[in-house]
Design a protein around this motif. Structure first.
Motif, PDB file in Angstrom:
ATOM      1  N   GLY A  91       0.788  -1.225   0.000  1.00 63.27           N
ATOM      2  CA  GLY A  91       0.000   0.000   0.000  1.00 63.27           C
ATOM      3  C   GLY A  91       0.813   1.264   0.000  1.00 63.27           C
ATOM      4  N   ALA A  92       2.107   1.174  -0.183  1.00 63.24           N
ATOM      5  CA  ALA A  92       2.971   2.360  -0.142  1.00 63.24           C
ATOM      6  C   ALA A  92       2.645   3.303  -1.307  1.00 63.24           C
ATOM      7  N   GLU A  93       2.861   4.620  -1.105  1.00 62.57           N
ATOM      8  CA  GLU A  93       2.651   5.606  -2.153  1.00 62.57           C
ATOM      9  C   GLU A  93       3.750   5.469  -3.218  1.00 62.57           C
ATOM     10  N   ARG A  94       3.384   5.552  -4.512  1.00 62.72           N
ATOM     11  CA  ARG A  94       4.334   5.351  -5.614  1.00 62.72           C
ATOM     12  C   ARG A  94       4.045   6.365  -6.734  1.00 62.72           C
ATOM     13  N   ASP A  95       5.103   6.591  -7.511  1.00 62.32           N
ATOM     14  CA  ASP A  95       4.876   7.401  -8.708  1.00 62.32           C
ATOM     15  C   ASP A  95       4.219   6.517  -9.755  1.00 62.32           C
ATOM     16  N   LEU A  96       3.904   7.077 -10.913  1.00 60.28           N
ATOM     17  CA  LEU A  96       3.166   6.337 -11.927  1.00 60.28           C
ATOM     18  C   LEU A  96       3.928   5.119 -12.415  1.00 60.28           C
ATOM     19  N   VAL A  97       5.223   5.279 -12.529  1.00 59.16           N
ATOM     20  CA  VAL A  97       6.021   4.160 -13.053  1.00 59.16           C
ATOM     21  C   VAL A  97       6.056   3.016 -12.049  1.00 59.16           C
ATOM     22  N   SER A  98       6.312   3.371 -10.730  1.00 60.57           N
ATOM     23  CA  SER A  98       6.363   2.334  -9.699  1.00 60.57           C
ATOM     24  C   SER A  98       4.992   1.696  -9.488  1.00 60.57           C
ATOM     25  N   ALA A  99       3.952   2.526  -9.527  1.00 57.80           N
ATOM     26  CA  ALA A  99       2.598   1.989  -9.365  1.00 57.80           C
ATOM     27  C   ALA A  99       2.287   1.010 -10.471  1.00 57.80           C
ATOM     28  N   LEU A 100       2.774   1.313 -11.691  1.00 60.94           N
ATOM     29  CA  LEU A 100       2.558   0.388 -12.794  1.00 60.94           C
ATOM     30  C   LEU A 100       3.282  -0.934 -12.550  1.00 60.94           C
ATOM     31  N   LEU A 116       1.138  -6.908  -6.226  1.00 60.76           N
ATOM     32  CA  LEU A 116       1.503  -6.847  -4.813  1.00 60.76           C
ATOM     33  C   LEU A 116       0.272  -6.774  -3.906  1.00 60.76           C
ATOM     34  N   ASP A 117      -0.678  -5.944  -4.244  1.00 57.27           N
ATOM     35  CA  ASP A 117      -1.848  -5.778  -3.366  1.00 57.27           C
ATOM     36  C   ASP A 117      -2.668  -7.062  -3.260  1.00 57.27           C
ATOM     37  N   PRO A 118      -3.017  -7.740  -4.356  1.00 53.50           N
ATOM     38  CA  PRO A 118      -3.735  -9.014  -4.219  1.00 53.50           C
ATOM     39  C   PRO A 118      -2.952 -10.057  -3.405  1.00 53.50           C
ATOM     40  N   ALA A 119      -1.636 -10.062  -3.602  1.00 53.78           N
ATOM     41  CA  ALA A 119      -0.828 -11.030  -2.863  1.00 53.78           C
ATOM     42  C   ALA A 119      -0.837 -10.714  -1.367  1.00 53.78           C
ATOM     43  N   GLY A 164       6.856 -13.168   0.036  1.00 53.88           N
ATOM     44  CA  GLY A 164       6.862 -13.006  -1.409  1.00 53.88           C
ATOM     45  C   GLY A 164       6.526 -11.583  -1.819  1.00 53.88           C
ATOM     46  N   VAL A 165       5.560 -10.997  -1.133  1.00 58.54           N
ATOM     47  CA  VAL A 165       5.208  -9.598  -1.426  1.00 58.54           C
ATOM     48  C   VAL A 165       6.397  -8.700  -1.154  1.00 58.54           C
ATOM     49  N   GLN A 166       7.036  -8.923  -0.003  1.00 59.37           N
ATOM     50  CA  GLN A 166       8.206  -8.104   0.344  1.00 59.37           C
ATOM     51  C   GLN A 166       9.307  -8.224  -0.701  1.00 59.37           C
TER      52      GLN A 166
END
Length: 662
Positions: free
Chosen positions: A577-586, A593-596, A618-620
């Motif tokens: 759930g960490a905040e990300r820029d558009l590239v990282s969010a993509l 990551l979120d479903p996992a 695994g998510v980490q």
């Protein structure tokens, strides 16, 4: 006082002493000395042989008791030296309101003088006669009427329509006395003296006693009641619907009882913390409490029997026995003490008038005993008086100062049979009748009372039982330390069971077997708090429900794994759930990551610690690749897009070419 031996076996001896005059048989005899000239003076051993037959017949239609007492006396005081001894008067006790008192001997009326005594219910009739010298015998026949007094008068004698209570006596030598009471057969019979036999003769029944409680003869207060002659009223209050039965014409008592039940039952429900439990259908006014010296709650007849006194505290005491009785509370001192303390609390709450709380008795009096030794079969009036007062004092001191909510919490748990080591309201674990050990735990744990053990040592326990308090103190200290270490969780079930049963050696063995489990339980909760996730219910249950050696041992592996899983899921949830820029969010989306993280959290909630930890790890691991994954994805998209543009340009050039003619 004690319950008559012919009481029906289902009658529950739950009672509270009521004030009654303590009548005692007395002898008023005159001994005179005649000196013989020339002989020295001497002190004589007074002696009088006595045989007495007394008969009391209740004449219901006339509203009176007719008594005939026949006494034969023999001067057994021999001459000593120059002194001769003779008797010239003799007396018997009789009810203070007795009328038409007569004495005859050998067909001749004797002069009779009636004297009062310190007891307002008792008088003494003294007859005079010619000197009765050594070896001589005289028979005196007494007769008198007992009209009785109105209800609630100072004199306890009563003779009314359908009821009566009066004193009977026969003074004399052992084996030389008898008392007969003749009643209509429709009437019930009670007496302060055991040992009356009965014999029916048509419409009357004769009750006969030939042995008293001491060498003075037979003395008893008797009562009779015709259950058909009553004034009746129904009243509904709280969860109870009761029938009130009063003496014919005693409207004042009926109004008192109706008001008392109407206010008392709802207030009792509030104070006790439980709805009316039933088991009671009637409240009955009777003269029997004057005879027995106590009111009572009769489970066999589903009724309360109370005297004519308009005593709200007494009524509330007996009503409270619907909750506090031997079926629910073990130990006479405890259910009587609870009934008394609750009754006075309710009386104060509703502003009802009643008897004051009992004065605190002398713990060093001759009648004193450890309250756990007070039994229903007690025969000593002095012990009864002491124990009732001491029970009230002990329970009162244990609950003194508690606010209404806390008071009810303790009392409700005692009635429900809860263990102090379980959550309030939990009767699924270790439910049992509350006895002195459980009550002490409830007072301290639920009530937060300090000094309760001192009250127990002073009033309740014998020497052996006081020794249990020392072992308990050590076990309680160990338990408190363990309970502090395991945070908000309850200690394991097996340990709670042993503490409930005061099996402190077994509790110590369980504490040892748990090893670091309590501290690990605290770490699980701390980790969950830090991670912002819930502790798996199965993990908490594994700790709190542990009840054998295998379960205790398994905690050594389960709890550390729970710490790791909780921590990992928390970190994975944070990473996903960490905040990300558009590239990282993509990149995070591509890596799922979120479903996992949600799957890991779901596995944790389900108690699958291995899956939760693996999923979270695994998510980490993938979370660190979110940016590069995003960059790569963008580059790949750009490459694909660049190739597509070049292909279009070539195609256009090809379409623009012209053919060169030959």
């Amino acid at each position: 006082m004690h319950a008559p031996t012919d009481r029906p076996p289902r009658v529950r001896a739950v009672r509270r002493l009521v004030t009654t005059a303590a009548l005692a048989a007395s002898l008023a005899a005159g001994l005179a000395v005649v000196p013989v000239v020339g002989a020295p003076s001497a002190a004589a051993d007074e002696g009088l042989d006595e045989t007495t037959r007394s008969r009391y017949e209740l004449r219901a239609s006339a509203g009176e008791v007719r008594a005939v007492v026949t006494t034969t006396i023999r001067n057994a005081t021999p001459a000593q030296g120059n002194l001769l001894y003779y008797y010239d008067r003799y007396g018997i006790p009789l009810p203070a309101g007795a009328t038409d008192v007569r004495a005859t001997s050998a067909g001749t009326a004797l002069p009779v003088q009636v004297r009062g005594t310190e007891d307002p219910s008792t008088a003494v009739a003294v007859a005079s006669f010619p000197s009765l010298y050594y070896g001589s015998t005289r028979t005196i026949e007494w007769s008198f009427l007992v009209p009785g007094e109105p209800v609630r008068s100072e004199d306890d004698t009563r003779v009314g329509r359908g009821y009566a209570t009066f004193t009977v006596q026969a003074s004399g030598d052992p084996g030389q006395v008898s008392v007969e009471v003749v009643l209509p057969s429709a009437m019930t019979f009670d007496a302060t003296l055991d040992g009356f036999t009965s014999e029916r003769h048509g419409r009357t029944t004769t009750y006969r006693a030939t042995q008293g409680v001491d060498a003075q003869g037979v003395w008893a207060v008797v009562s009779a009641r015709d259950p058909r002659q009553v004034d009746e009223r129904r009243v509904t209050a709280g969860g109870a619907t009761l029938t009130l039965q009063g003496f014919p014409g005693d409207e004042r008592w009926l109004r008192f009882a109706e008001r008392g039940v109407g206010r008392g039952v709802p207030a009792l429900e509030d104070v006790v913390g439980h709805e009316w439990p039933g088991g009671l259908d009637m409240v009955r006014e009777d003269v029997s409490p004057q005879a027995r010296g106590y009111a009572w709650f009769d489970a066999g007849s589903d009724e309360i029997v109370v005297p004519e006194d308009l005593d709200a505290a007494l009524l509330f005491h007996e009503l409270s026995h619907a909750w506090f009785n031997p079926d629910e509370i073990a130990g006479r001192w405890l259910y009587e003490g609870l009934a008394e303390v609750v009754a006075h609390r309710v009386a104060d709450d509703v502003g009802a008038e009643g008897s004051a709380p009992r004065p605190v008795p002398d713990r060093d009096s001759a009648a004193a005993l450890p309250l756990t030794a007070w039994a229903e079969a007690e025969t000593s009036a002095e012990v009864e008086q002491y124990a009732y007062a001491a029970s009230s004092a002990a329970v009162g001191r244990l609950l003194r100062g508690l606010d209404d909510e806390t008071f009810t919490r303790v009392v409700a748990a005692a009635y429900a049979g809860e263990s102090a080591y379980e959550a309030p309201g939990d009767t699924g674990h270790h439910r049992a009748r509350t006895q002195w050990r459980r009550f002490l735990d409830l007072v301290e744990v639920r009530g937060g009372v300090t000094g309760a053990a001192k009250v127990y040592r002073t009033w309740v326990l014998d020497g052996r039982q006081r020794g249990e308090l020392r072992a308990r103190a050590a076990a309680r200290a160990d338990y408190a330390a363990l309970d502090e270490a395991d945070g908000a969780w309850r200690p394991p079930l097996g340990l709670r069971a042993e503490m409930t049963e005061w099996s402190f050696d077994d509790a110590a063995r369980i504490t040892s077997a748990l090893r670091d489990a309590p501290a690990l339980a605290g770490e699980v909760q701390d980790a969950a708090r830090d991670a912002g996730v819930r502790v798996p219910a199965v993990v908490r249950a594994a700790y709190e429900d542990a009840n054998d050696a295998d379960a205790y041992a398994a905690l050594g592996a389960t709890l550390p794994q729970a710490v790791r899983a909780v921590t990992a899921v928390g970190e994975a949830t944070t990473a996903a759930g960490a905040e990300r820029d558009l590239v990282s969010a993509l990149g995070a989306a591509v890596l799922a990551l979120d479903p996992a993280a949600q799957r890991a959290s779901a596995a944790l909630d389900a108690g699958d610690l291995g899956a939760a930890e693996a999923g979270a790890d695994g998510v980490q691991a993938r979370a660190g690749w979110a940016t590069w994954t995003g960059i790569g994805l963008v580059l790949a998209v750009l490459v694909v897009l660049g190739g597509a543009v070049g292909g279009v340009a070539v195609a256009r050039r090809r379409r623009g070419a012209r053919a060169v003619p030959p």
